[in-house]
Scaffold this motif. Structure first.
Motif, PDB file in Angstrom:
ATOM      1  N   ASP A 112       0.815  -1.214   0.000  1.00 11.80           N
ATOM      2  CA  ASP A 112       0.000   0.000   0.000  1.00 11.80           C
ATOM      3  C   ASP A 112       0.852   1.269   0.000  1.00 11.80           C
ATOM      4  O   ASP A 112       0.344   2.378  -0.011  1.00 11.80           O
ATOM      5  CB  ASP A 112      -0.963   0.010   1.188  1.00 11.80           C
ATOM      6  N   GLY A 113       2.195   1.086   0.031  1.00 17.03           N
ATOM      7  CA  GLY A 113       3.113   2.214  -0.001  1.00 17.03           C
ATOM      8  C   GLY A 113       3.371   2.841   1.357  1.00 17.03           C
ATOM      9  O   GLY A 113       4.136   3.796   1.461  1.00 17.03           O
ATOM     10  N   GLN A 114       2.782   2.288   2.387  1.00 17.09           N
ATOM     11  CA  GLN A 114       2.929   2.845   3.738  1.00 17.09           C
ATOM     12  C   GLN A 114       4.086   2.190   4.483  1.00 17.09           C
ATOM     13  O   GLN A 114       4.362   1.003   4.315  1.00 17.09           O
ATOM     14  CB  GLN A 114       1.639   2.642   4.541  1.00 17.09           C
ATOM     15  N   GLU A 115       4.735   2.977   5.336  1.00 14.94           N
ATOM     16  CA  GLU A 115       5.817   2.462   6.152  1.00 14.94           C
ATOM     17  C   GLU A 115       5.260   1.468   7.172  1.00 14.94           C
ATOM     18  O   GLU A 115       4.313   1.771   7.889  1.00 14.94           O
ATOM     19  CB  GLU A 115       6.519   3.609   6.881  1.00 14.94           C
ATOM     20  N   LYS A 116       5.873   0.285   7.226  1.00 13.87           N
ATOM     21  CA  LYS A 116       5.444  -0.765   8.140  1.00 13.87           C
ATOM     22  C   LYS A 116       6.451  -1.026   9.252  1.00 13.87           C
ATOM     23  O   LYS A 116       6.095  -1.545  10.306  1.00 13.87           O
ATOM     24  CB  LYS A 116       5.201  -2.077   7.379  1.00 13.87           C
ATOM     25  N   TYR A 117       7.714  -0.700   8.976  1.00 12.15           N
ATOM     26  CA  TYR A 117       8.767  -1.004   9.953  1.00 12.15           C
ATOM     27  C   TYR A 117       9.970  -0.137   9.632  1.00 12.15           C
ATOM     28  O   TYR A 117      10.239   0.167   8.469  1.00 12.15           O
ATOM     29  CB  TYR A 117       9.138  -2.493   9.852  1.00 12.15           C
ATOM     30  N   ARG A 118      10.716   0.221  10.686  1.00 12.39           N
ATOM     31  CA  ARG A 118      11.932   1.021  10.534  1.00 12.39           C
ATOM     32  C   ARG A 118      12.951   0.551  11.554  1.00 12.39           C
ATOM     33  O   ARG A 118      12.610   0.262  12.691  1.00 12.39           O
ATOM     34  CB  ARG A 118      11.605   2.502  10.757  1.00 12.39           C
ATOM     35  N   SER A 119      14.221   0.538  11.146  1.00 11.45           N
ATOM     36  CA  SER A 119      15.291   0.165  12.063  1.00 11.45           C
ATOM     37  C   SER A 119      16.545   0.963  11.745  1.00 11.45           C
ATOM     38  O   SER A 119      16.845   1.232  10.580  1.00 11.45           O
ATOM     39  CB  SER A 119      15.592  -1.333  11.941  1.00 11.45           C
ATOM     40  N   ALA A 120      17.289   1.289  12.792  1.00 13.70           N
ATOM     41  CA  ALA A 120      18.557   1.994  12.641  1.00 13.70           C
ATOM     42  C   ALA A 120      19.740   1.029  12.647  1.00 13.70           C
ATOM     43  O   ALA A 120      20.891   1.449  12.687  1.00 13.70           O
ATOM     44  CB  ALA A 120      18.718   3.020  13.755  1.00 13.70           C
ATOM     45  N   LYS A 121      19.437  -0.269  12.621  1.00 15.23           N
ATOM     46  CA  LYS A 121      20.503  -1.282  12.572  1.00 15.23           C
ATOM     47  C   LYS A 121      20.051  -2.410  11.657  1.00 15.23           C
ATOM     48  O   LYS A 121      18.862  -2.558  11.366  1.00 15.23           O
ATOM     49  CB  LYS A 121      20.816  -1.791  13.974  1.00 15.23           C
TER      50      LYS A 121
END
Length: 146
Positions: A112-121
């Motif tokens: 859907d183009g939406q952010e689902k997860y983010r990580s700095a490592k």
């Protein structure tokens, strides 16, 4: 040992083959249109300050070891590194997602183009796959495969 090396090489070649279309899109000099992938592919955006970044190297190694999982989940990888041929697109995406230019960041986008997860490592691909497999659209895809 030789067979294991051959399999590793095959996996790396296959991973590269999967990444080439996404990288070609990123290198066209036009605005990277994430919307073109909407409802077709999930995207894994991998931002790094440069090619030498330890996080980038580790993540790409983890990705290369899990090519089949990428295919199964229709997941494309976009490597967004400073100074690369697609620096303009990287700059636009840094702003769009609020990513620091000098930091490693991984972002998973759903179909859907939406952010689902983010990580700095760097993140084990099993963890990424688990997140994807919990998504309603992915569950629907799995039911169709049965």
């Amino acid at each position: 040992m030789r067979n294991m090396r051959i399999w590793q090489l095959c996996g790396a070649v296959l991973c590269l083959a999967l990444m080439v279309p996404a990288l070609a899109l990123a290198q066209t000099g036009k605005t990277m249109m994430l919307e073109e992938h909407k409802w077709k592919n999930r995207l894994l955006l991998v931002f790094a300050p440069d090619q030498k970044d330890i996080g980038l190297r580790e993540q790409m190694s983890l990705i290369e070891e899990n090519v089949k999982g990428l295919q199964d989940r229709q997941l494309l990888v976009l490597e967004l590194v400073s100074g690369g041929e697609h620096a303009k697109q990287r700059q636009e995406l840094l702003k769009r997602f609020g990513v620091k230019e000098d930091a490693y960041t991984l972002i998973l986008l759903g179909k859907d183009g939406q952010e689902k997860y983010r990580s700095a490592k760097p993140v084990r691909m099993e963890e990424i796959f688990s997140i994807i497999d919990q998504m309603p659209m992915r569950q629907q895809e799995m039911r169709k495969q049965e």
